[in-house]
Design an enzyme around this catalytic site. Structure first.
Site, short mmCIF file in Angstrom:
data_model
loop_
_atom_site.label_atom_id
_atom_site.label_comp_id
_atom_site.label_asym_id
_atom_site.label_seq_id
_atom_site.Cartn_x
_atom_site.Cartn_y
_atom_site.Cartn_z
CD GLU A 129 -2.92 -1.17 2.31
OE1 GLU A 129 -3.78 -2.06 2.31
OE2 GLU A 129 -2.86 -0.26 3.17
N PRO A 130 0.33 2.41 -0.34
CG PRO A 130 -0.99 4.04 -1.40
CD PRO A 130 -1.06 2.66 -0.78
CD1 TRP A 164 4.95 1.38 -4.33
CD2 TRP A 164 5.53 2.02 -6.37
NE1 TRP A 164 5.32 2.69 -4.25
CE2 TRP A 164 5.68 3.12 -5.49
CE3 TRP A 164 5.83 2.19 -7.73
CZ2 TRP A 164 6.13 4.36 -5.93
CZ3 TRP A 164 6.27 3.43 -8.17
CH2 TRP A 164 6.42 4.50 -7.27
CB CYS A 213 2.66 -15.37 -1.96
SG CYS A 213 1.11 -16.19 -1.56
NE ARG A 235 37.20 3.52 -25.64
CZ ARG A 235 36.74 4.53 -26.35
NH1 ARG A 235 36.17 4.31 -27.53
NH2 ARG A 235 36.83 5.76 -25.89
CD GLU A 268 8.71 -10.13 -4.76
OE1 GLU A 268 8.98 -11.22 -4.25
OE2 GLU A 268 8.24 -10.00 -5.90
#
Length: 386
Positions: free
Chosen positions: A135-136, A164, A240, A270, A365
Site C-alpha cells: 500500500e502507499p 507499485w 507467496c 576498447r 519484496e
C-alpha cells in the site's frame, strides 16, 4: 547464443533437464526479447504479446504441479529465472508475479473450483494476474495495511489502495490482501468488478520495461466464492513473497552475468593509450572481483535450490540469498557501467538498464535492510524491527 559464466563448473551439477530448460529460455530471451527490449524500455512499456509464447514454453507456474502445470524441479526453475532476468528484470518480474504471486496462492490456498478455473488460464497466458499487497504507506510493514473487507450477504466489499503493483493495469485477476474482521485474508478480484479500478504509475526511472500500477478498491463487490479459503493471516501473504524471492535470488545472478559479459567484451576491444582496456591492472582487478562475486552468487543459489527441492528451505535462507545476490548484482552493474566509460550511459549497451532496474529489485519484496533484520532476528532471537 549467450554462453554464460561458469568458473566453478556448476554445469557438472546440473541435470540434462535443467540444461535443456536453461538453454530453451536462454534462446527465447536472445531471439524474442532482447531485440525489442530497448524500444520498450524507452517507451515505458512491456511486450505483452510475448505472454502467449511464454505460456507455450511453460514458464508460468513452472515449478507447480497438477492442473496441467509443468512441475519442474527447483534448480531448473531457478535457472529459468536467471535467464529471464539476464534479459531484463521486468521480464523476470512478469513471469515471477504470474507464477509465484498469483498462481502459487491459488494453488496453495484456493478452493478446488478456483484452481481448476484459474490455473490453466494463467499457465497459458490467456489470463494475466497481479498481486495486491503493498500500500502507499505500508510497504516494508504490510501488517499495517488499511485495506478492509466487509461481508455483505453473498459478497465482500473491499476498500483501499494498493501501490507499485506489477501488471496491475493489464491484469485479468488480482490477488488482493485485505483485513476481514481484523485478520488478513486473500481475495480474487476480477477485472470488471464494480468498484475496482487501476491506473499505471508514470515517471519511472527503473523497471521501465514493466507495467506498474495502482489498484483502487472503492467498495469493490467481490463474490463470496472469490475468498481464498486457505489464506489466513499475514503469514499466507508472506509465503507467496518467499516463493518470488527465491526466483529473485537466481534472477539477480542473470543480470550480473549480462553486465559482466558486456564489460569484459568491451574492455577487450576498447583501446586506450595504445592497448586494450582489459590489459590494465585496475581493469583486471575489477573483472576478478566481479567474477568472484558472481560465482559466490551462483553457488549460493545452487545450494538454495537443493534445499528447496529437498523441502528443507527456511525463509531466512531465502532472505540471505535475496539480500546478497541483488546487492551483488547492483554492485557488479555499477562497476560494469564505469568500465564502459561514456558509452555506459547509452542504451546501445544494456548495463545501465540493468543497473537502474536493480535499484528497484534491491527495494521490492523486502529491502536489503529488512532482510538484514530478518537475519539478525534469526541469529539473536531478538526482534529489532521496532
Amino acid at each position: 547464443m549467450f554462453k554464460g559464466i561458469d568458473y566453478y563448473d556448476i554445469e557438472s551439477e546440473l541435470t540434462d533437464q535443467a540444461r535443456l530448460i536453461r538453454d530453451t529460455v536462454r534462446d527465447f530471451v536472445d531471439r524474442e526479447f532482447l531485440p525489442v527490449v530497448r524500444e520498450h524500455y524507452r517507451a515505458g512499456t512491456f511486450p505483452v504479446e510475448l505472454a502467449a509464447t511464454m505460456g507455450k514454453l511453460g514458464l508460468f507456474g513452472a515449478n507447480l504441479t497438477g492442473y496441467g502445470l509443468p512441475g519442474i524441479d527447483q534448480i531448473s526453475y531457478g535457472l529459468m529465472m536467471q535467464e529471464l532476468e539476464r534479459g531484463d528484470s521486468g521480464l523476470r518480474s512478469f513471469v515471477s508475479v504470474q507464477g509465484a504471486l498469483v498462481m502459487y496462492p491459488i494453488w496453495k490456498f484456493g478452493s478446488e473450483s478456483q484452481k481448476e478455473y484459474w490455473l490453466p488460464r494463467l499457465a497459458t497466458g490467456e489470463a494475466v494476474g497481479c498481486f495486491g499487497l503493498t500500500e502507499p504507506d505500508f510497504g516494508s510493514d504490510p501488517g499495517g495495511m488499511i485495506t478492509r473487507a466487509v461481508k455483505h450477504g453473498n459478497e465482500y466489499r473491499l476498500s483501499g489502495v494498493k501501490m507499485w503493483i506489477t501488471n496491475g493495469s493489464i491484469a485479468d485477476l488480482a490477488v488482493v490482501w485485505a483485513k476481514l474482521d481484523g485478520e488478513i485474508r486473500g481475495f480474487l478480484v476480477e477485472r470488471g468488478t464494480a468498484g475496482f479500478s487501476s491506473g499505471e504509475v508514470a515517471g519511472k526511472l527503473s523497471l521501465r520495461a514493466s507495467i506498474t500500477a495502482e489498484l483502487v478498491l472503492d467498495e469493490a463487490r467481490v463474490p463470496a466464492g472469490n475468498l481464498l479459503p486457505g489464506a489466513v493471516g499475514l503469514k499466507s501473504a508472506l509465503s507467496c513473497l518467499n516463493q518470488a524471492r527465491y526466483g529473485i535470488a537466481w534472477g539477480a545472478v542473470g543480470a550480473a552475468m549480462a553486465c559482466f559479459d558486456e564489460a569484459l567484451a568491451y574492455c577487450r576491444e576498447r583501446k586506450v593509450f595504445g592497448k586494450p582496456v582489459a590489459g590494465y591492472q585496475l581493469t583486471q582487478a575489477k573483472l576478478a572481483d566481479m567474477l568472484t562475486a558472481i560465482t559466490q552468487g551462483q553457488l549460493l543459489s545452487l545450494q538454495l535450490g537443493k534445499l528447496k527441492e529437498a523441502g528443507r528451505l527456511r525463509p531466512q535462507q531465502v532472505s540471505l540469498a535475496k539480500r546478497n545476490n541483488v546487492r551483488m548484482a547492483l554492485e557488479v552493474a555499477r562497476t560494469a557501467r564505469g568500465m564502459l566509460g561514456a558509452n555506459g550511459i547509452s542504451d546501445e549497451y544494456q548495463t545501465m538498464r540493468h543497473m537502474c532496474n536493480l535499484e528497484s529489485v534491491d527495494t521490492y519484496e523486502g529491502t536489503y535492510e529488512v532482510h538484514t533484520l530478518v537475519l539478525g532476528r534469526d541469529l539473536t532471537g531478538i526482534d529489532a524491527f521496532t
